[in-house]
Design a protein around this motif. Sequence first.
Motif, mmCIF file in Angstrom:
data_model
loop_
_atom_site.group_PDB
_atom_site.id
_atom_site.type_symbol
_atom_site.label_atom_id
_atom_site.label_comp_id
_atom_site.label_asym_id
_atom_site.label_seq_id
_atom_site.Cartn_x
_atom_site.Cartn_y
_atom_site.Cartn_z
ATOM 1 N N GLY A 1 1.020 -1.231 -0.249
ATOM 2 C CA GLY A 1 -0.145 -0.003 0.114
ATOM 3 C C GLY A 1 0.819 1.383 -0.004
ATOM 4 N N ARG A 2 2.123 1.253 0.101
ATOM 5 C CA ARG A 2 2.974 2.363 -0.145
ATOM 6 C C ARG A 2 3.772 2.362 -1.226
ATOM 7 N N GLN A 3 4.123 3.455 -1.885
ATOM 8 C CA GLN A 3 5.143 3.717 -2.829
ATOM 9 C C GLN A 3 6.529 3.674 -2.642
ATOM 10 N N GLU A 4 7.236 3.114 -3.317
ATOM 11 C CA GLU A 4 8.868 3.231 -3.148
ATOM 12 C C GLU A 4 9.337 3.825 -4.228
ATOM 13 N N ARG A 5 10.036 4.900 -4.240
ATOM 14 C CA ARG A 5 10.490 5.436 -5.597
ATOM 15 C C ARG A 5 11.979 5.639 -5.513
ATOM 16 N N PHE A 6 12.663 5.446 -6.719
ATOM 17 C CA PHE A 6 13.998 5.484 -6.825
ATOM 18 C C PHE A 6 14.056 5.794 -8.528
ATOM 19 N N LYS A 7 15.221 6.480 -8.650
ATOM 20 C CA LYS A 7 15.573 7.174 -10.072
ATOM 21 C C LYS A 7 16.801 6.432 -10.756
ATOM 22 N N ILE A 8 16.528 6.000 -12.103
ATOM 23 C CA ILE A 8 17.722 5.294 -12.723
ATOM 24 C C ILE A 8 17.705 6.192 -14.002
ATOM 25 N N PRO A 9 19.097 6.259 -14.619
ATOM 26 C CA PRO A 9 19.552 6.932 -15.883
ATOM 27 C C PRO A 9 18.622 6.622 -16.862
ATOM 28 N N ASN A 10 18.432 7.223 -17.777
ATOM 29 C CA ASN A 10 17.511 6.829 -18.995
ATOM 30 C C ASN A 10 18.240 5.927 -19.888
ATOM 31 N N GLU A 11 19.775 6.046 -20.112
ATOM 32 C CA GLU A 11 20.347 5.024 -20.568
ATOM 33 C C GLU A 11 20.199 3.712 -20.326
ATOM 34 N N GLN A 12 19.965 3.412 -18.882
ATOM 35 C CA GLN A 12 19.730 2.121 -18.567
ATOM 36 C C GLN A 12 18.148 1.861 -18.315
ATOM 37 N N ALA A 13 17.329 2.780 -18.293
ATOM 38 C CA ALA A 13 15.969 2.578 -18.076
ATOM 39 C C ALA A 13 15.442 1.260 -18.753
ATOM 40 N N ARG A 14 15.560 1.287 -20.091
ATOM 41 C CA ARG A 14 14.839 -0.093 -20.760
ATOM 42 C C ARG A 14 15.288 -1.159 -20.310
ATOM 43 N N LEU A 15 16.686 -1.538 -20.055
ATOM 44 C CA LEU A 15 16.949 -2.722 -19.557
ATOM 45 C C LEU A 15 16.536 -2.952 -18.330
ATOM 46 N N VAL A 16 16.610 -2.036 -17.199
ATOM 47 C CA VAL A 16 15.884 -2.124 -15.861
ATOM 48 C C VAL A 16 14.586 -2.561 -15.985
ATOM 49 N N ARG A 17 13.604 -1.904 -16.667
ATOM 50 C CA ARG A 17 12.194 -2.145 -17.210
ATOM 51 C C ARG A 17 12.109 -3.541 -17.450
ATOM 52 N N GLU A 18 12.821 -4.092 -18.562
ATOM 53 C CA GLU A 18 12.552 -5.399 -18.994
ATOM 54 C C GLU A 18 12.881 -6.313 -17.923
ATOM 55 N N LYS A 19 14.044 -6.109 -17.369
ATOM 56 C CA LYS A 19 14.467 -7.175 -16.110
ATOM 57 C C LYS A 19 13.477 -6.995 -14.998
ATOM 58 N N LEU A 20 13.386 -6.020 -14.436
ATOM 59 C CA LEU A 20 12.440 -5.984 -13.278
ATOM 60 C C LEU A 20 10.838 -6.518 -13.779
ATOM 61 N N ALA A 21 10.274 -6.145 -14.733
ATOM 62 C CA ALA A 21 8.994 -6.547 -15.090
ATOM 63 C C ALA A 21 9.009 -8.059 -15.304
ATOM 64 N N ARG A 22 9.853 -8.345 -15.993
ATOM 65 C CA ARG A 22 9.668 -9.868 -16.170
ATOM 66 C C ARG A 22 10.077 -10.741 -15.072
ATOM 67 N N ALA A 23 10.984 -10.166 -13.910
ATOM 68 C CA ALA A 23 11.115 -11.028 -12.830
ATOM 69 C C ALA A 23 9.902 -11.126 -11.975
ATOM 70 N N LEU A 24 9.179 -9.899 -11.945
ATOM 71 C CA LEU A 24 8.116 -9.623 -11.446
ATOM 72 C C LEU A 24 6.771 -10.535 -11.811
ATOM 73 N N CYS A 25 6.651 -10.447 -13.101
ATOM 74 C CA CYS A 25 5.404 -11.473 -13.766
ATOM 75 C C CYS A 25 5.777 -12.921 -13.604
ATOM 76 N N ASP A 26 6.966 -13.350 -13.812
ATOM 77 C CA ASP A 26 7.278 -14.569 -13.532
ATOM 78 C C ASP A 26 7.046 -15.151 -12.259
ATOM 79 N N TYR A 27 7.454 -14.267 -11.021
ATOM 80 C CA TYR A 27 7.194 -14.586 -9.743
ATOM 81 C C TYR A 27 5.729 -14.933 -9.663
#
Length: 382
Positions: A173-199
Amino acid sequence: MSQPEIVQSVLGEEDVVTRVHLGGEDELFVTPTRTLVYRAEGLLSDESVDEFSHAAEQLSVKEGRRKAKISLDYGLDGSETFSLSTKRLDDALQPIVEGVLSAAGVTDEDGERLVQAFRFSELTFVITDARVVRHIGSAVWDEDYEAYRFADVTDLEFESGSVATTVVLTVDGRQERFKIPNEQARLVREKLARALCDYHGVGSLEEFRVQMEQAQAAAEGADTERDNTDFGAGPDPLSANPGELSDEPANATRSEDAAPAEPTQQAARNQSTGSAEAAAATGAVAEAKAAEAATTQSAAESPAAEQSSGNVAGADDLGFEGSGFESAAESEAGDTATADADYAALAAEVESLREVVEAQSEQIRHQQELVEQLIEELRRGR
């Protein structure tokens, strides 16, 4: 792939989880509890194995243009550091981070594996197949960290900006925020979303959100306790190993042997001189034969022809002895023998020079190989 005997003796019965090539014959072996750095015999050191336990309170990295240093701090027991090539750092750091997190109890021991570890200036963002670990500070990791289990995540969003992308995790119920450089944003998005969905056993973030909404609605309408809600069983955790290395190509430079020297101009002049003398001798023979023919004809016409003919024959039998004239055949044979002797001496000298040049070329090639090996060992952090 077989392991060096010295590594096998240090490992004992422990299994190797990851093996990283460090350049040359040097390698890094990671087990669940420690890291072994194997150095092959070289110009600067003998064959050796250094052991680093994963039970560290802090993991730090110092990265230079050519060399990088990984330090493990054990608190009161001090710290240990080893060097390696900067281009091998990411491949070696991934399994070490995984081992340190496991030894510290951050990750579960029942097969939880690291998916990807990211370093953004003073932010370390680690994705496993069951959680996210975030650390802020100059160290890659220490005991001041935050972890978010996928079982407690109810939403995941990404807010794009001009310089950085904000990762928004909704946890309990609470939001945790942290920033990442745009150069690595796509890779982080793919890895994190894939790991969460697989779980959670879904195919996309949209399906994940629908599943979370259905689970929330079922929990609100049910009379049973909230913790009895069934969110479904996910598949077996992914197994993600760090990226394989590519074979650093072999750098051996070879010097071509020097070509044998050509015969000198002096030999050519000697041959030319011999030919000129042979031509002069041939002309002298022709003149002698013409004189002999004239004398024979004159003797036939005169009363004293028989006597003159006898004198000429006698002179021919004597081989021009006493006349001061040398036979053309003898002169030509002498010149040819001299030229052959000079050429043989020159050929022997050229062959000797060729052997010397070949020996020097081999020495230069060997020295160049030693210099290249020394440079490579220095780059590997020895």
